[in-house]
Design a protein around this motif. Structure first.
Motif, PDB file in Angstrom:
ATOM      1  N   GLY A  91       0.793  -1.220   0.000  1.00 51.85           N
ATOM      2  CA  GLY A  91       0.000   0.000   0.000  1.00 51.85           C
ATOM      3  C   GLY A  91       0.824   1.268   0.000  1.00 51.85           C
ATOM      4  N   GLY A  92       2.039   1.216  -0.563  1.00 48.24           N
ATOM      5  CA  GLY A  92       2.886   2.396  -0.607  1.00 48.24           C
ATOM      6  C   GLY A  92       3.612   2.705   0.684  1.00 48.24           C
ATOM      7  N   VAL A  93       3.572   1.774   1.638  1.00 50.24           N
ATOM      8  CA  VAL A  93       4.226   1.961   2.944  1.00 50.24           C
ATOM      9  C   VAL A  93       5.217   0.840   3.167  1.00 50.24           C
ATOM     10  N   ILE A  94       6.412   1.176   3.653  1.00 50.86           N
ATOM     11  CA  ILE A  94       7.431   0.170   3.917  1.00 50.86           C
ATOM     12  C   ILE A  94       7.655   0.060   5.419  1.00 50.86           C
ATOM     13  N   THR A  95       7.800  -1.175   5.897  1.00 51.65           N
ATOM     14  CA  THR A  95       8.076  -1.440   7.303  1.00 51.65           C
ATOM     15  C   THR A  95       9.375  -2.219   7.388  1.00 51.65           C
ATOM     16  N   ALA A  96      10.346  -1.686   8.106  1.00 52.78           N
ATOM     17  CA  ALA A  96      11.686  -2.268   8.139  1.00 52.78           C
ATOM     18  C   ALA A  96      11.986  -2.917   9.488  1.00 52.78           C
ATOM     19  N   GLY A  97      13.054  -3.735   9.492  1.00 51.28           N
ATOM     20  CA  GLY A  97      13.533  -4.342  10.726  1.00 51.28           C
ATOM     21  C   GLY A  97      12.642  -5.444  11.263  1.00 51.28           C
ATOM     22  N   LEU A  98      12.050  -6.232  10.387  1.00 50.39           N
ATOM     23  CA  LEU A  98      11.146  -7.305  10.824  1.00 50.39           C
ATOM     24  C   LEU A  98      11.926  -8.548  11.228  1.00 50.39           C
ATOM     25  N   THR A  99      11.409  -9.254  12.212  1.00 51.22           N
ATOM     26  CA  THR A  99      11.915 -10.579  12.534  1.00 51.22           C
ATOM     27  C   THR A  99      11.257 -11.586  11.603  1.00 51.22           C
TER      28      THR A  99
END
Length: 260
Positions: free
Chosen positions: A230-238
């Motif tokens: 949706g045009g959003v990035i989420t970083a640092g995932l386990t």
């Protein structure tokens, strides 16, 4: 039942009024803050004018509005193309709608992807994996090297190995198969993205700005795992969070529980 004792009203009419009101409010909330709202207000004003002309039987103006009606429709499609695409994307992303598109192969996609991402993250191998959902990605698939191979950990890790000629670009996965590698994605020009994000992360965001795809990114510099949607990035995932995100994005909950 009648309104003011003159206009007959049935329950279905009340339901229709409520439904139209809800849809108009939903469209407004989606388009709020964009130029489309002002244009829509102008279009509604023209519609009210046309209604008044018809009720008062103004023949010349009525003929003029009738001649312009087809132009209005074509203009609306052109002007509201981005908003129409957004509305359709919101509809197809609804869990109830997506349930009809669920596939039993999606559980394999998730398992093999998690295994591959684990290895690539540990070895700091850069990766860009696109998962097709409801909206087709044919244009982007055709920009790369067609594979149409069954997804597996070994295939994904070998594609993104730095000495593999296919590693530069994105892999697109659909229905349990790696459709293509070395695919070219649109790069986001959003100023909201962190300046530390490189081309790989910006391409992930860029694709999800124009399609409903779900994208997994592994950083070559740090091995950090990110997802874009949706045009959003989420970083640092386990890996655990990544698995939950993939399940949510690719498999409606009832379908995944049934396959588990």
């Amino acid at each position: 039942m009648s309104l003011f004792g003159v206009i007959p009203i049935q329950l279905v009419d009340l339901f229709e009024i409520a439904l139209v009101s809800f849809l108009l409010y939903w469209v407004y909330t989606v388009m709020r803050g964009t130029l489309a709202v002002s244009i829509l207000a102008g279009a509604l004003a023209l519609f009210v004018g046309q209604l008044i002309v018809q009720l008062t039987d103004m023949k010349i103006l009525s003929a003029l509005f009738g001649a312009l009606s087809d132009v209005y429709l074509l203009a609306a499609i052109i002007v509201f193309a981005p908003e129409i695409r957004l509305l359709l994307r919101l509809i197809v992303q609804n869990p109830f709608i997506r349930r009809f598109f669920a596939s039993t192969t999606q559980k394999t996609e998730i398992t093999e992807t998690i295994s591959a991402v684990r290895e690539m993250s540990e070895q700091q191998i850069g990766a860009l994996i696109v998962f097709q959902r409801v909206e087709g990605l044919r244009n982007y698939i055709e920009s790369g090297q067609r594979l149409h191979a069954e997804i597996s950990k070994d295939l994904l890790t070998s594609i993104f190995y730095s000495k593999n000629p296919l590693h530069d670009g994105a892999v697109i996965v659909s229905n349990g198969r790696v459709e293509a590698a070395r695919c070219i994605l649109p790069v986001s020009k959003s100023m909201r993205l962190d300046s530390t994000y490189g081309t790989r992360h910006r391409a992930a965001v860029g694709l999800t700005e124009v399609t409903d795809a779900f994208v997994v990114v592994v950083s070559e510099e740090t091995g950090r795992i990110s997802v874009a949607s949706g045009g959003v990035i989420t970083a640092g995932l386990t890996l655990e969070v990544l698995q939950a995100q993939l399940q949510k994005a690719l498999v409606p909950s009832s379908a995944f529980e049934a396959a588990a």
